[in-house]
Design a protein around this motif. Structure first.
Motif, PDB file in Angstrom:
ATOM      1  N   THR A 179       0.825  -1.210   0.000  1.00 12.19           N
ATOM      2  CA  THR A 179       0.000   0.000   0.000  1.00 12.19           C
ATOM      3  C   THR A 179       0.857   1.257   0.000  1.00 12.19           C
ATOM      4  N   LEU A 184       4.645  -0.467  -3.528  1.00 14.23           N
ATOM      5  CA  LEU A 184       4.002  -0.334  -4.838  1.00 14.23           C
ATOM      6  C   LEU A 184       5.036  -0.333  -5.953  1.00 14.23           C
ATOM      7  N   TRP A 194      -0.891  -7.444  -7.870  1.00 12.74           N
ATOM      8  CA  TRP A 194      -0.820  -6.599  -6.676  1.00 12.74           C
ATOM      9  C   TRP A 194      -1.891  -7.071  -5.705  1.00 12.74           C
ATOM     10  N   THR A 196      -3.939  -6.346  -1.902  1.00 10.38           N
ATOM     11  CA  THR A 196      -4.250  -5.456  -0.792  1.00 10.38           C
ATOM     12  C   THR A 196      -5.360  -6.079   0.045  1.00 10.38           C
ATOM     13  N   ASP A 199      -7.637  -0.593   3.682  1.00 12.66           N
ATOM     14  CA  ASP A 199      -6.973   0.337   4.592  1.00 12.66           C
ATOM     15  C   ASP A 199      -7.199  -0.130   6.024  1.00 12.66           C
ATOM     16  N   ALA A 214     -10.862   4.348  -0.192  1.00  8.23           N
ATOM     17  CA  ALA A 214      -9.454   4.078   0.122  1.00  8.23           C
ATOM     18  C   ALA A 214      -8.852   3.120  -0.896  1.00  8.23           C
ATOM     19  N   LEU A 215      -9.600   2.095  -1.274  1.00 10.30           N
ATOM     20  CA  LEU A 215      -9.106   1.145  -2.266  1.00 10.30           C
ATOM     21  C   LEU A 215      -8.947   1.802  -3.632  1.00 10.30           C
ATOM     22  N   GLN A 218      -5.684   3.572  -3.479  1.00  4.91           N
ATOM     23  CA  GLN A 218      -4.553   2.650  -3.608  1.00  4.91           C
ATOM     24  C   GLN A 218      -4.345   2.229  -5.060  1.00  4.91           C
ATOM     25  N   LYS A 221      -2.765   5.000  -7.022  1.00  3.87           N
ATOM     26  CA  LYS A 221      -1.335   5.124  -6.737  1.00  3.87           C
ATOM     27  C   LYS A 221      -0.536   4.036  -7.453  1.00  3.87           C
ATOM     28  N   LEU A 222      -1.111   2.831  -7.519  1.00  3.12           N
ATOM     29  CA  LEU A 222      -0.447   1.766  -8.268  1.00  3.12           C
ATOM     30  C   LEU A 222      -0.310   2.149  -9.736  1.00  3.12           C
ATOM     31  N   LYS A 238      -5.142  -7.411 -10.017  1.00  2.00           N
ATOM     32  CA  LYS A 238      -5.378  -6.697  -8.763  1.00  2.00           C
ATOM     33  C   LYS A 238      -6.192  -7.602  -7.854  1.00  2.00           C
TER      34      LYS A 238
END
Length: 303
Positions: A179, A184, A194, A196, A199, A214-215, A218, A221-222, A238
């Motif tokens: 995360t 990442l 990836w 997760t 959060d 939040a997901l 993430q 950002k990935l 994912k």
């Protein structure tokens, strides 16, 4: 893209007392992958039976034919790249190329302290990230090169031989749990997937809506990390390991509840959801009939 459904089978049962049957049933139910935790022990299971991940997966490979198998996740807490690579190559061979390595930095708890000498402090989050940043590239080399020599800060290899290598080429896939920025980058550079759990700050008092946001953050950002490294984020699967979001138990209450949960996360770009095999009187308690109905019917509704 259709959403794959996988499960994670915790290694708390003796093989001949329900352990073997669960893996066979996972294949019968049509799960894409069956994973197991790679821990020395875990939370509320610490004072009960708990078996090793690699031997369990090896036995599962012999008991199944098509089901993919994996760890979710392995960490440097008690693993070394050289010995792990040898075990993974062997497991990939025994399974006929059906292994995925889920890998992450690990956390606090039993794994993080079991090997410490008296007076030693557990690794800080920064040190765990430092170790993972060295562990993953070395493991990548060990699984793709016949002979590897490397002197690192934490891990070294001296003419480590890994012939004949993995059945899967160039090596078995990595699913990197991350995360933060450094994790990442490892996922973007070395991962085929990836992972997760959401959060963790929202686990106790967050809402499902906050978790989805939040997901989404993430995943964005990935994508940004992949773009910065010149990689197409769509090359990575994912994976969401469920059971750790604010609505953790609700998705397994009914088929409709799961399809609703899965659909919302499919819209975020997730390609695989992992649900825990039911364990009575635990955080993963669930109605086994509903669980099996979800396994058999949900994938068709999520295509």
């Amino acid at each position: 893209m259709s959403l794959r459904l996988s499960t994670v089978i915790l290694p708390y049962r003796r093989w001949n007392e329900g352990g073997r049957a669960a893996w066979i049933r996972a294949e019968q139910l049509g799960f894409h992958t069956a994973y197991t935790y790679d821990h020395l022990s875990w939370r509320s299971f610490r004072d009960g039976p708990w078996f090793g991940a690699i031997p369990t997966l090896t036995a599962a490979a012999a008991a199944t034919e098509q089901l993919r198998l994996g760890t979710l996740v392995t960490s440097p807490n008690f693993r070394h790249p050289v010995t792990l690579a040898k075990e993974l190559i062997s497991l990939d061979d025994i399974s006929g190329g059906r292994v995925t390595l889920g890998i992450g930095a690990g956390g606090t708890g039993f794994d993080a302290t079991a090997l410490l000498k008296g007076g030693e402090d557990p690794w800080t989050p920064r040190e765990r990230a430092d170790r993972l940043a060295e562990f993953v590239p070395l493991l990548d080399r060990l699984l793709t090169e016949d002979s590897v020599s490397c002197e690192g800060t934490y891990y070294s290899a001296h003419e480590a031989r890994n012939i004949p290598g993995c059945v899967q080429r160039p090596r078995l896939p990595f699913a990197v749990a991350a995360t933060g920025p450094r994790g990442l980058r490892l996922a973007a550079r070395h991962g085929q997937a990836w992972v997760t759990t959401g959060d963790p700050r929202l686990y106790e008092n967050g809402t499902p809506e906050q978790s989805v946001q939040a997901l989404r953050g993430q995943a964005e950002k990935l994508a940004e990390t992949c773009a910065a490294l010149g990689r197409d984020v769509n090359e990575l699967d994912k994976i969401l390991l469920t059971g750790f979001t604010p609505d953790r138990s609700r998705p397994l209450e009914s088929l409709d509840a799961f399809v609703d949960f899965a659909g919302r996360h499919q819209e975020l770009g997730f390609t695989e959801l992992v649900i825990h095999w039911p364990i009575p009187d635990s955080d993963f308690a669930a109605d086994e009939k509903v669980f099996e109905q979800i396994a058999m019917e949900a994938p068709a509704q999520l295509r």
